[in-house]
Design an enzyme around this catalytic site. Structure first.
Site, short mmCIF file in Angstrom:
data_model
loop_
_atom_site.label_atom_id
_atom_site.label_comp_id
_atom_site.label_asym_id
_atom_site.label_seq_id
_atom_site.Cartn_x
_atom_site.Cartn_y
_atom_site.Cartn_z
N TYR A 131 -6.01 6.76 4.09
CA TYR A 131 -6.27 5.68 3.12
C TYR A 131 -5.50 4.42 3.50
O TYR A 131 -6.07 3.31 3.55
CB TYR A 131 -5.89 6.10 1.70
CG TYR A 131 -5.74 4.89 0.81
CD1 TYR A 131 -6.85 4.20 0.38
CD2 TYR A 131 -4.47 4.38 0.49
CE1 TYR A 131 -6.74 3.04 -0.37
CE2 TYR A 131 -4.34 3.23 -0.25
CZ TYR A 131 -5.47 2.56 -0.69
OH TYR A 131 -5.34 1.41 -1.41
N GLU A 148 0.83 -1.21 0.00
CA GLU A 148 0.00 0.00 0.00
C GLU A 148 0.86 1.26 0.00
O GLU A 148 0.52 2.25 -0.64
CB GLU A 148 -0.96 0.00 1.19
CG GLU A 148 -2.08 -1.01 1.08
CD GLU A 148 -2.99 -0.78 -0.12
OE1 GLU A 148 -3.00 0.34 -0.67
OE2 GLU A 148 -3.69 -1.73 -0.51
N CYS A 176 -13.64 0.54 -15.00
CA CYS A 176 -14.14 1.92 -14.85
C CYS A 176 -12.96 2.89 -14.95
O CYS A 176 -12.66 3.66 -14.03
CB CYS A 176 -14.86 2.06 -13.51
SG CYS A 176 -15.87 3.55 -13.38
N CYS A 204 -25.41 2.05 -12.25
CA CYS A 204 -24.55 3.22 -12.40
C CYS A 204 -25.32 4.44 -12.91
O CYS A 204 -25.81 4.44 -14.04
CB CYS A 204 -23.40 2.89 -13.35
SG CYS A 204 -22.23 4.26 -13.55
N CYS A 244 -19.01 -4.26 -17.10
CA CYS A 244 -19.02 -3.82 -15.71
C CYS A 244 -20.14 -4.52 -14.93
O CYS A 244 -21.29 -4.51 -15.37
CB CYS A 244 -19.20 -2.31 -15.63
SG CYS A 244 -19.20 -1.69 -13.93
N ASP A 255 -9.35 4.87 -2.63
CA ASP A 255 -8.20 5.33 -3.40
C ASP A 255 -8.71 6.00 -4.67
O ASP A 255 -9.92 6.21 -4.83
CB ASP A 255 -7.23 4.18 -3.69
CG ASP A 255 -7.77 3.18 -4.70
OD1 ASP A 255 -8.98 3.26 -5.06
OD2 ASP A 255 -7.00 2.32 -5.17
N CYS A 266 -17.88 -0.23 -19.96
CA CYS A 266 -19.17 -0.38 -19.28
C CYS A 266 -19.88 -1.68 -19.65
O CYS A 266 -20.64 -2.23 -18.84
CB CYS A 266 -20.07 0.81 -19.60
SG CYS A 266 -19.41 2.40 -19.07
#
Length: 355
Positions: free
Chosen positions: A131, A48, A201, A217, A211, A149, A208
Protein backbone atom coordinates in the site's frame (compact mmCIF):
# COMPACT_ATOMS: atom_id res chain seq x y z
CA UNK A 1 -23.46 -6.37 -13.60
CA UNK A 2 -22.82 -7.11 -17.23
CA UNK A 3 -19.16 -7.13 -18.23
CA UNK A 4 -19.67 -4.76 -21.18
CA UNK A 5 -21.23 -2.12 -18.90
CA UNK A 6 -18.15 -1.93 -16.68
CA UNK A 7 -15.95 0.39 -18.78
CA UNK A 8 -18.71 3.02 -19.05
CA UNK A 9 -19.40 2.79 -15.35
CA UNK A 10 -15.70 2.98 -14.55
CA UNK A 11 -15.29 6.13 -16.65
CA UNK A 12 -18.25 7.78 -14.94
CA UNK A 13 -16.96 6.88 -11.48
CA UNK A 14 -13.48 8.25 -12.26
CA UNK A 15 -14.87 11.49 -13.69
CA UNK A 16 -17.26 12.11 -10.78
CA UNK A 17 -14.66 11.36 -8.12
CA UNK A 18 -12.10 13.57 -9.86
CA UNK A 19 -14.52 16.49 -10.08
CA UNK A 20 -15.51 16.09 -6.43
CA UNK A 21 -11.86 16.23 -5.35
CA UNK A 22 -11.26 19.53 -7.14
CA UNK A 23 -14.02 21.15 -5.06
CA UNK A 24 -13.91 19.19 -1.80
CA UNK A 25 -10.34 17.98 -1.20
CA UNK A 26 -9.35 17.96 2.46
CA UNK A 27 -6.58 20.38 3.33
CA UNK A 28 -3.86 18.29 5.01
CA UNK A 29 -0.32 19.38 5.90
CA UNK A 30 1.34 16.74 3.71
CA UNK A 31 -0.80 17.34 0.61
CA UNK A 32 -0.55 19.55 -2.42
CA UNK A 33 -3.83 21.05 -3.73
CA UNK A 34 -5.56 19.13 -6.57
CA UNK A 35 -3.81 19.57 -9.90
CA UNK A 36 -0.81 21.42 -8.45
CA UNK A 37 2.86 20.44 -8.28
CA UNK A 38 3.63 17.06 -6.77
CA UNK A 39 4.32 17.11 -3.01
CA UNK A 40 7.65 16.40 -1.33
CA UNK A 41 8.24 12.60 -1.40
CA UNK A 42 9.63 12.81 2.16
CA UNK A 43 6.33 14.30 3.35
CA UNK A 44 4.27 11.71 1.48
CA UNK A 45 6.33 8.82 2.84
CA UNK A 46 6.29 10.16 6.40
CA UNK A 47 2.54 10.79 6.39
CA UNK A 48 1.71 7.41 4.85
CA UNK A 49 3.77 5.55 7.46
CA UNK A 50 2.08 7.53 10.23
CA UNK A 51 -1.39 6.96 8.77
CA UNK A 52 -1.10 3.16 8.83
CA UNK A 53 -3.91 2.04 11.19
CA UNK A 54 -4.11 5.60 12.58
CA UNK A 55 -6.60 8.41 11.94
CA UNK A 56 -5.84 11.65 10.11
CA UNK A 57 -6.83 13.61 13.22
CA UNK A 58 -4.25 11.80 15.33
CA UNK A 59 -1.49 12.10 12.72
CA UNK A 60 -1.62 15.84 11.94
CA UNK A 61 0.18 17.05 15.08
CA UNK A 62 2.79 14.26 14.89
CA UNK A 63 3.53 15.04 11.24
CA UNK A 64 3.97 18.73 12.01
CA UNK A 65 6.18 17.93 15.01
CA UNK A 66 8.41 15.57 12.99
CA UNK A 67 8.80 17.92 10.03
CA UNK A 68 9.67 20.85 12.30
CA UNK A 69 12.29 18.82 14.13
CA UNK A 70 13.58 16.85 11.12
CA UNK A 71 12.72 18.87 7.98
CA UNK A 72 14.46 16.47 5.57
CA UNK A 73 15.00 12.75 5.31
CA UNK A 74 18.73 13.34 5.85
CA UNK A 75 18.11 15.03 9.19
CA UNK A 76 15.80 12.22 10.27
CA UNK A 77 18.52 9.72 9.33
CA UNK A 78 20.98 11.52 11.61
CA UNK A 79 18.56 11.52 14.58
CA UNK A 80 19.09 9.24 17.56
CA UNK A 81 16.68 6.32 17.49
CA UNK A 82 15.68 7.03 21.10
CA UNK A 83 14.64 10.57 20.11
CA UNK A 84 12.59 9.28 17.17
CA UNK A 85 10.87 6.70 19.38
CA UNK A 86 10.13 9.32 22.04
CA UNK A 87 8.68 11.70 19.44
CA UNK A 88 6.51 8.85 18.15
CA UNK A 89 5.18 8.00 21.64
CA UNK A 90 1.39 7.87 21.72
CA UNK A 91 0.99 7.12 18.01
CA UNK A 92 1.15 3.36 18.53
CA UNK A 93 2.45 0.45 16.41
CA UNK A 94 6.03 1.35 17.35
CA UNK A 95 7.68 -0.92 14.80
CA UNK A 96 6.72 1.81 12.33
CA UNK A 97 8.96 4.29 14.15
CA UNK A 98 11.95 1.92 14.14
CA UNK A 99 11.45 1.24 10.43
CA UNK A 100 10.99 4.96 9.80
CA UNK A 101 14.53 5.72 10.89
CA UNK A 102 15.93 2.61 9.14
CA UNK A 103 14.30 3.75 5.92
CA UNK A 104 15.61 7.31 6.36
CA UNK A 105 19.14 5.96 6.83
CA UNK A 106 18.78 3.71 3.76
CA UNK A 107 17.50 6.55 1.56
CA UNK A 108 20.23 8.89 2.80
CA UNK A 109 23.21 6.53 2.73
CA UNK A 110 22.35 4.22 -0.18
CA UNK A 111 20.15 6.38 -2.42
CA UNK A 112 21.83 9.76 -1.92
CA UNK A 113 18.77 11.19 -0.15
CA UNK A 114 16.34 10.52 -3.01
CA UNK A 115 13.31 8.28 -2.75
CA UNK A 116 12.91 5.89 -5.68
CA UNK A 117 10.08 6.69 -8.06
CA UNK A 118 8.94 3.24 -9.15
CA UNK A 119 6.57 1.16 -7.04
CA UNK A 120 8.78 -1.93 -7.36
CA UNK A 121 11.82 -0.01 -6.05
CA UNK A 122 9.88 1.61 -3.22
CA UNK A 123 8.93 -1.88 -2.05
CA UNK A 124 12.58 -2.55 -1.30
CA UNK A 125 12.72 0.17 1.38
CA UNK A 126 12.57 -0.86 5.06
CA UNK A 127 9.03 -0.81 6.41
CA UNK A 128 7.41 -0.01 3.03
CA UNK A 129 4.70 -2.47 2.01
CA UNK A 130 2.44 -2.73 -1.01
CA UNK A 131 0.00 0.00 0.00
CA UNK A 132 2.67 2.52 1.03
CA UNK A 133 4.75 1.90 -2.11
CA UNK A 134 1.72 2.45 -4.34
CA UNK A 135 0.70 5.59 -2.45
CA UNK A 136 4.18 7.17 -2.66
CA UNK A 137 4.55 6.29 -6.35
CA UNK A 138 1.16 7.77 -7.24
CA UNK A 139 1.03 10.80 -4.93
CA UNK A 140 4.67 11.90 -4.86
CA UNK A 141 5.76 10.93 -8.38
CA UNK A 142 2.58 10.85 -10.49
CA UNK A 143 3.04 7.19 -11.39
CA UNK A 144 -0.05 5.16 -12.22
CA UNK A 145 -0.32 2.88 -9.19
CA UNK A 146 -3.33 1.17 -7.65
CA UNK A 147 -3.76 2.46 -4.10
CA UNK A 148 -6.06 0.61 -1.71
CA UNK A 149 -6.33 1.56 1.96
CA UNK A 150 -9.21 0.75 4.33
CA UNK A 151 -11.28 3.73 3.18
CA UNK A 152 -10.83 2.86 -0.49
CA UNK A 153 -11.54 -0.79 0.27
CA UNK A 154 -14.90 0.17 1.74
CA UNK A 155 -15.80 2.58 -1.07
CA UNK A 156 -14.90 0.20 -3.90
CA UNK A 157 -16.55 -2.85 -2.30
CA UNK A 158 -19.78 -0.84 -2.14
CA UNK A 159 -19.51 0.63 -5.63
CA UNK A 160 -19.37 -2.87 -7.11
CA UNK A 161 -21.18 -4.82 -4.34
CA UNK A 162 -18.18 -7.11 -3.87
CA UNK A 163 -19.43 -9.64 -1.33
CA UNK A 164 -16.46 -11.99 -1.13
CA UNK A 165 -15.47 -11.89 2.57
CA UNK A 166 -12.22 -10.24 3.58
CA UNK A 167 -9.38 -10.94 3.40
CA UNK A 168 -10.14 -13.09 0.34
CA UNK A 169 -12.11 -10.25 -1.22
CA UNK A 170 -9.11 -7.91 -1.24
CA UNK A 171 -7.96 -9.19 -4.64
CA UNK A 172 -11.36 -8.43 -6.22
CA UNK A 173 -11.44 -5.00 -4.62
CA UNK A 174 -7.96 -4.20 -5.90
CA UNK A 175 -8.90 -5.37 -9.40
CA UNK A 176 -11.94 -3.08 -9.35
CA UNK A 177 -9.82 -0.14 -8.13
CA UNK A 178 -7.36 -0.89 -10.95
CA UNK A 179 -10.17 -0.53 -13.50
CA UNK A 180 -11.31 2.87 -12.23
CA UNK A 181 -7.83 4.36 -11.60
CA UNK A 182 -7.04 6.84 -14.40
CA UNK A 183 -3.80 6.74 -16.36
CA UNK A 184 -2.98 10.33 -15.39
CA UNK A 185 -3.58 11.87 -11.97
CA UNK A 186 -3.60 8.56 -10.08
CA UNK A 187 -2.32 10.32 -6.94
CA UNK A 188 -5.15 12.86 -6.82
CA UNK A 189 -7.63 10.09 -7.66
CA UNK A 190 -6.41 7.89 -4.81
CA UNK A 191 -6.57 10.80 -2.35
CA UNK A 192 -10.05 11.66 -3.61
CA UNK A 193 -11.19 8.09 -2.92
CA UNK A 194 -9.60 8.23 0.54
CA UNK A 195 -11.49 11.45 1.28
CA UNK A 196 -14.82 10.02 0.17
CA UNK A 197 -14.25 6.90 2.24
CA UNK A 198 -13.26 8.91 5.31
CA UNK A 199 -15.97 11.57 5.19
CA UNK A 200 -18.91 10.25 3.10
CA UNK A 201 -18.73 6.47 2.57
CA UNK A 202 -18.22 5.81 6.28
CA UNK A 203 -18.55 2.46 8.03
CA UNK A 204 -21.78 3.48 9.76
CA UNK A 205 -24.44 5.85 8.44
CA UNK A 206 -22.80 6.70 5.11
CA UNK A 207 -23.83 10.09 3.69
CA UNK A 208 -25.08 8.74 0.38
CA UNK A 209 -27.14 11.88 -0.34
CA UNK A 210 -23.94 13.91 -0.92
CA UNK A 211 -21.84 11.15 -2.52
CA UNK A 212 -20.61 12.00 -6.04
CA UNK A 213 -20.94 8.35 -7.14
CA UNK A 214 -24.28 7.50 -5.55
CA UNK A 215 -25.87 6.79 -8.93
CA UNK A 216 -23.09 4.33 -9.85
CA UNK A 217 -23.08 2.56 -6.47
CA UNK A 218 -24.34 -1.04 -6.58
CA UNK A 219 -24.66 -1.22 -2.78
CA UNK A 220 -26.82 1.90 -2.73
CA UNK A 221 -29.03 0.38 -5.42
CA UNK A 222 -29.44 -2.66 -3.18
CA UNK A 223 -30.17 -0.42 -0.19
CA UNK A 224 -27.61 -2.33 1.86
CA UNK A 225 -24.50 -0.14 2.02
CA UNK A 226 -23.30 -1.17 5.48
CA UNK A 227 -23.19 -4.83 4.45
CA UNK A 228 -20.03 -4.08 2.46
CA UNK A 229 -17.18 -4.89 2.78
CA UNK A 230 -18.00 -8.32 4.18
CA UNK A 231 -15.75 -9.02 7.15
CA UNK A 232 -15.04 -12.32 8.88
CA UNK A 233 -16.42 -12.80 12.41
CA UNK A 234 -14.33 -11.12 15.08
CA UNK A 235 -12.22 -13.42 17.21
CA UNK A 236 -12.30 -13.06 20.96
CA UNK A 237 -9.08 -11.44 22.14
CA UNK A 238 -7.10 -13.21 24.85
CA UNK A 239 -6.53 -11.17 28.03
CA UNK A 240 -3.00 -10.95 29.43
CA UNK A 241 -1.87 -9.71 32.85
CA UNK A 242 1.05 -7.41 33.56
CA UNK A 243 2.53 -5.65 36.56
CA UNK A 244 4.33 -2.32 36.39
CA UNK A 245 6.57 -1.06 39.20
CA UNK A 246 6.60 2.49 40.58
CA UNK A 247 9.81 3.55 42.34
CA UNK A 248 9.96 7.22 43.31
CA UNK A 249 12.72 9.19 44.98
CA UNK A 250 13.11 12.94 45.51
CA UNK A 251 10.70 13.90 42.77
CA UNK A 252 12.15 11.43 40.29
CA UNK A 253 10.75 8.16 38.96
CA UNK A 254 12.66 5.04 37.96
CA UNK A 255 12.34 4.15 34.29
CA UNK A 256 13.78 1.31 32.25
CA UNK A 257 14.53 0.76 28.57
CA UNK A 258 12.53 -2.07 27.04
CA UNK A 259 14.41 -4.82 25.15
CA UNK A 260 15.33 -3.79 21.61
CA UNK A 261 13.21 -6.51 20.01
CA UNK A 262 9.57 -7.26 20.64
CA UNK A 263 6.64 -5.04 21.53
CA UNK A 264 7.51 -1.40 22.22
CA UNK A 265 11.15 -2.34 21.68
CA UNK A 266 13.81 0.12 22.78
CA UNK A 267 11.39 2.55 24.38
CA UNK A 268 11.57 4.09 27.82
CA UNK A 269 8.93 2.67 30.17
CA UNK A 270 8.16 1.85 33.77
CA UNK A 271 9.94 -1.31 34.95
CA UNK A 272 7.65 -4.28 34.42
CA UNK A 273 7.41 -8.05 34.83
CA UNK A 274 8.19 -9.26 31.32
CA UNK A 275 4.62 -9.45 30.00
CA UNK A 276 4.24 -10.33 26.32
CA UNK A 277 1.55 -10.91 23.71
CA UNK A 278 1.75 -14.64 24.31
CA UNK A 279 1.98 -14.79 28.11
CA UNK A 280 1.25 -13.05 31.39
CA UNK A 281 4.04 -11.35 33.30
CA UNK A 282 5.70 -13.08 36.25
CA UNK A 283 4.69 -10.31 38.73
CA UNK A 284 8.10 -10.44 40.47
CA UNK A 285 9.43 -7.01 41.52
CA UNK A 286 12.80 -5.76 40.25
CA UNK A 287 14.17 -5.55 43.80
CA UNK A 288 13.36 -6.70 47.30
CA UNK A 289 11.30 -4.46 49.55
CA UNK A 290 7.80 -3.56 50.60
CA UNK A 291 5.38 -3.07 47.72
CA UNK A 292 1.76 -1.93 47.66
CA UNK A 293 -0.14 -3.45 44.74
CA UNK A 294 -3.03 -1.63 43.05
CA UNK A 295 -5.00 -4.13 40.97
CA UNK A 296 -6.11 -3.60 37.39
CA UNK A 297 -5.50 0.15 37.15
CA UNK A 298 -5.13 0.13 33.34
CA UNK A 299 -6.88 -1.82 30.60
CA UNK A 300 -5.27 -1.52 27.19
CA UNK A 301 -6.22 -3.09 23.87
CA UNK A 302 -3.68 -4.24 21.30
CA UNK A 303 -4.54 -5.65 17.88
CA UNK A 304 -4.46 -9.30 18.96
CA UNK A 305 -4.88 -9.20 22.74
CA UNK A 306 -5.93 -7.06 25.67
CA UNK A 307 -3.78 -6.25 28.68
CA UNK A 308 -4.81 -5.69 32.30
CA UNK A 309 -2.16 -3.91 34.37
CA UNK A 310 -1.49 -3.86 38.09
CA UNK A 311 0.76 -1.19 39.57
CA UNK A 312 3.10 -2.08 42.44
CA UNK A 313 4.37 0.95 44.37
CA UNK A 314 7.64 0.74 46.31
CA UNK A 315 7.10 1.64 49.99
CA UNK A 316 10.58 1.53 51.56
CA UNK A 317 12.74 4.63 51.97
CA UNK A 318 15.99 2.93 50.97
CA UNK A 319 16.27 2.04 47.31
CA UNK A 320 18.69 -0.82 46.71
CA UNK A 321 19.17 -0.80 42.96
CA UNK A 322 22.41 -0.21 41.10
CA UNK A 323 21.60 -1.51 37.65
CA UNK A 324 23.51 0.12 34.81
CA UNK A 325 20.34 0.68 32.78
CA UNK A 326 18.50 2.62 35.49
CA UNK A 327 16.98 5.90 34.32
CA UNK A 328 15.87 8.46 36.89
CA UNK A 329 13.44 10.91 35.34
CA UNK A 330 12.00 14.07 36.92
CA UNK A 331 8.30 13.53 37.51
CA UNK A 332 7.45 17.08 36.55
CA UNK A 333 9.03 16.42 33.14
CA UNK A 334 7.60 12.93 32.60
CA UNK A 335 5.72 14.06 29.46
CA UNK A 336 9.12 14.49 27.77
CA UNK A 337 10.17 10.89 28.43
CA UNK A 338 8.21 9.64 25.41
CA UNK A 339 6.51 6.78 27.24
CA UNK A 340 4.25 4.53 25.16
CA UNK A 341 0.55 5.16 25.73
CA UNK A 342 0.18 2.03 27.86
CA UNK A 343 2.78 3.21 30.38
CA UNK A 344 1.65 6.84 30.20
CA UNK A 345 -1.81 5.66 31.30
CA UNK A 346 -0.30 4.07 34.41
CA UNK A 347 1.68 7.23 35.19
CA UNK A 348 -1.44 9.38 34.84
CA UNK A 349 -3.33 7.03 37.16
CA UNK A 350 -0.62 7.25 39.81
CA UNK A 351 -0.24 11.02 39.64
CA UNK A 352 -4.00 11.43 39.93
CA UNK A 353 -4.07 8.97 42.85
CA UNK A 354 -1.43 11.03 44.67
CA UNK A 355 -3.56 14.17 44.67
Amino acid sequence: MAVDSFPAKARKISANIGAHYVDKARKLPWRSPPGSNLPDPYHVWLSEVMLQQTTVGAVKSYFEKFTRRWPTVQELARADEADVMAAWAGLGYYARARNLRKCAVHVTDILDGRFPQKESELLQLPGVGAYTAAAIAAIAFGERAVVVDANIERLVSRLFAIDTPLPRGKAEIRAAMDRITPKHGAGDFAQACMDIGATICTSKNPKCEICPVQEQCAAHALGNMEFFPVKPPKKTKPVRRARFFWVEQQGRILLATRPPKGMLGGMRALPDDGWAAGNDGHAKPPMAGKWQVHDNIVQHSFTHFSLEVDLAVYQDEKIATNKDDNIWWALDQIAEAGLPTLYAKAVRWKLKEKK
